[in-house]
Scaffold this motif. Structure first.
Motif, mmCIF file in Angstrom:
data_model
loop_
_atom_site.group_PDB
_atom_site.id
_atom_site.type_symbol
_atom_site.label_atom_id
_atom_site.label_comp_id
_atom_site.label_asym_id
_atom_site.label_seq_id
_atom_site.Cartn_x
_atom_site.Cartn_y
_atom_site.Cartn_z
ATOM 1 N N ASP A 170 0.827 -1.211 0.000
ATOM 2 C CA ASP A 170 0.000 0.000 0.000
ATOM 3 C C ASP A 170 0.863 1.263 0.000
ATOM 4 N N SER A 171 2.033 1.186 0.628
ATOM 5 C CA SER A 171 2.908 2.352 0.755
ATOM 6 C C SER A 171 3.637 2.704 -0.527
ATOM 7 N N LEU A 172 3.846 1.719 -1.397
ATOM 8 C CA LEU A 172 4.681 1.936 -2.575
ATOM 9 C C LEU A 172 3.983 2.780 -3.631
ATOM 10 N N ALA A 173 4.750 3.689 -4.220
ATOM 11 C CA ALA A 173 4.277 4.497 -5.340
ATOM 12 C C ALA A 173 4.307 3.673 -6.626
ATOM 13 N N TYR A 174 3.775 4.224 -7.703
ATOM 14 C CA TYR A 174 3.903 3.579 -9.005
ATOM 15 C C TYR A 174 5.385 3.424 -9.339
ATOM 16 N N ASP A 175 5.741 2.267 -9.889
ATOM 17 C CA ASP A 175 7.127 1.919 -10.206
ATOM 18 C C ASP A 175 8.003 1.842 -8.961
ATOM 19 N N GLY A 176 7.390 1.548 -7.809
ATOM 20 C CA GLY A 176 8.129 1.432 -6.562
ATOM 21 C C GLY A 176 8.965 0.166 -6.515
ATOM 22 N N ARG A 177 10.038 0.224 -5.714
ATOM 23 C CA ARG A 177 10.952 -0.911 -5.569
ATOM 24 C C ARG A 177 11.090 -1.254 -4.096
ATOM 25 N N MET A 178 11.015 -2.525 -3.767
ATOM 26 C CA MET A 178 11.204 -2.972 -2.388
ATOM 27 C C MET A 178 12.243 -4.075 -2.352
ATOM 28 N N THR A 179 13.219 -3.923 -1.445
ATOM 29 C CA THR A 179 14.199 -4.972 -1.200
ATOM 30 C C THR A 179 13.894 -5.606 0.146
ATOM 31 N N LEU A 180 13.731 -6.918 0.138
ATOM 32 C CA LEU A 180 13.407 -7.680 1.346
ATOM 33 C C LEU A 180 14.681 -8.358 1.843
ATOM 34 N N LEU A 181 15.111 -7.996 3.054
ATOM 35 C CA LEU A 181 16.366 -8.490 3.601
ATOM 36 C C LEU A 181 16.187 -9.563 4.664
ATOM 37 N N ALA A 182 14.998 -9.648 5.250
ATOM 38 C CA ALA A 182 14.729 -10.646 6.282
ATOM 39 C C ALA A 182 13.218 -10.753 6.449
ATOM 40 N N VAL A 183 12.788 -11.758 7.208
ATOM 41 C CA VAL A 183 11.359 -11.950 7.479
ATOM 42 C C VAL A 183 11.193 -12.185 8.978
ATOM 43 N N LEU A 184 11.534 -11.178 9.761
ATOM 44 C CA LEU A 184 11.567 -11.331 11.212
ATOM 45 C C LEU A 184 10.201 -11.651 11.807
ATOM 46 N N SER A 185 9.113 -11.235 11.141
ATOM 47 C CA SER A 185 7.779 -11.523 11.673
ATOM 48 C C SER A 185 7.165 -12.786 11.067
ATOM 49 N N GLY A 186 7.881 -13.419 10.145
ATOM 50 C CA GLY A 186 7.361 -14.613 9.488
ATOM 51 C C GLY A 186 7.397 -14.464 7.975
ATOM 52 N N GLY A 187 7.394 -15.597 7.291
ATOM 53 C CA GLY A 187 7.549 -15.587 5.840
ATOM 54 C C GLY A 187 6.308 -15.922 5.043
#
Length: 335
Positions: free
Chosen positions: A230-247
């Motif tokens: 929901d937070s990402l803008a159009y053409d947004g990029r997210m890098t996931l480095l860990a899953v501390l709350s679960g995968g």
């Protein structure tokens, strides 16, 4: 040589102890370093508990980042000599008096960095640099969201985003003390959100006038997933480095990824090839390393130390990290 070992190969913090192991020797292209200080990272806890798969050939001794003197060089190594002061990254073995690392994974220690400050840099700053600059391709004018902002990687990512000209850098954390610290850094967050009491997706929309963020650096995973999308803008990029709350995320709608043209990438560093790590370190040295000083220095980027332990108190150091009390790096010195 002395090293921090784990009784029975894995277990609780009480299984850590100072023992004796054989001193390693540097093979071709490798360098033996006498360790002065090393950094703690969350992967160390996972490895100690038997929940972190080691890369092929990695030593079982914990720790991946260190500073110290070059003690011996292997065949073919020409740029390092005995006595050189270095910081570096390895696939393991830093919780020891000596460590072997690839020759291209070392950086010359500047005189203005202490041993502890130098050892606090490699893992967190290279992880942040890889996630933010190499993978998410942060650029001037971007709006950036960094989760776990008071962690070592979080603090590094915030400052790197500012160095590369981000328009806004919003950081999340769980306490007022951590949020205040992130705002107080000279190149710190421009905005902060307490993820326990505020909806960070709504907050970043307010901050960006409804646009959303261009880049997210996330360590949390499951509990943040829907709000991240929901937070990402159009053409947004997210890098996931860990899953501390679960995968595992249930009932997820793929449509926002499609119509917002999102790019989501997972990343690790420890299991990368020697060539990849060497190229990453070379680019980091060229673009960012020279800007880093200690917290009392005047660098555009600074390394922040939460607490320094003698390595004889390694159990207490691990307890501090497990309690999630730190704002900045937890470090250990060889004594």
């Amino acid at each position: 040589m002395r090293a921090i070992l784990v009784k029975d190969g894995k277990g609780p913090v009480e299984n850590l102890y100072l023992g004796e192991v054989d001193k390693p020797s540097p093979g071709p292209g490798k360098v033996l370093v006498e360790v002065k200080a090393f950094g703690l990272n969350r992967m160390d806890i996972l490895q100690r508990e038997g929940r972190y798969p080691l890369p092929p050939g990695a030593p079982e001794i914990l720790g991946v980042e260190f500073s110290g003197h070059v003690a011996q060089v292997g065949e073919g190594v020409t740029e390092w000599k005995e006595g050189d002061e270095v910081l570096g990254l390895a696939s393991g073995g830093a919780y020891a008096e000596y460590i072997v690392a690839p020759h291209r994974n070392l950086i010359r220690k500047p005189a203005y960095l202490s041993w502890v400050e130098a050892a606090s840099i490699p893992e967190v700053f290279l992880t942040a640099f890889q996630a933010l600059v190499v993978l998410a391709e942060v650029r001037e004018g971007d709006n950036v969201l960094v989760h776990a902002g008071a962690s070592g990687v979080g603090i590094a990512a915030i400052q790197l985003a500012r160095l590369y000209g981000a328009n806004t850098v919003t950081a999340t954390a769980s306490t007022k003390e951590k949020l205040d610290m992130l705002l107080s850094m000279p190149s710190g967050a421009t905005h902060v959100v307490n993820y326990k009491t505020q909806d960070f997706a709504e907050e970043v929309k307010k901050i960006t006038n409804g646009k959303g963020v261009d880049v997210i650096i996330d360590f949390v995973g499951q509990s943040h997933w829907h709000k991240n999308i929901d937070s990402l803008a159009y053409d947004g990029r997210m890098t996931l480095l860990a899953v501390l709350s679960g995968g595992e995320v249930s009932n997820f709608n793929l449509m926002p990824i499609l119509y917002k043209r999102l790019r989501i990438q997972g990343s690790t560093l420890r299991a990368r090839s020697e060539d990849y790590q060497a190229e990453l370190i070379a680019r980091f040295k060229c673009e960012a390393f020279g800007h880093i000083t200690g917290s009392s220095g005047n660098g555009r980027i600074r390394t922040y130390i939460h607490k320094v332990y003698p390595w004889t108190e390694i159990q207490d150091a691990h307890r501090e990290m497990e309690a999630n009390k730190n704002s900045g790096k937890i470090m250990a010195e060889i004594v």
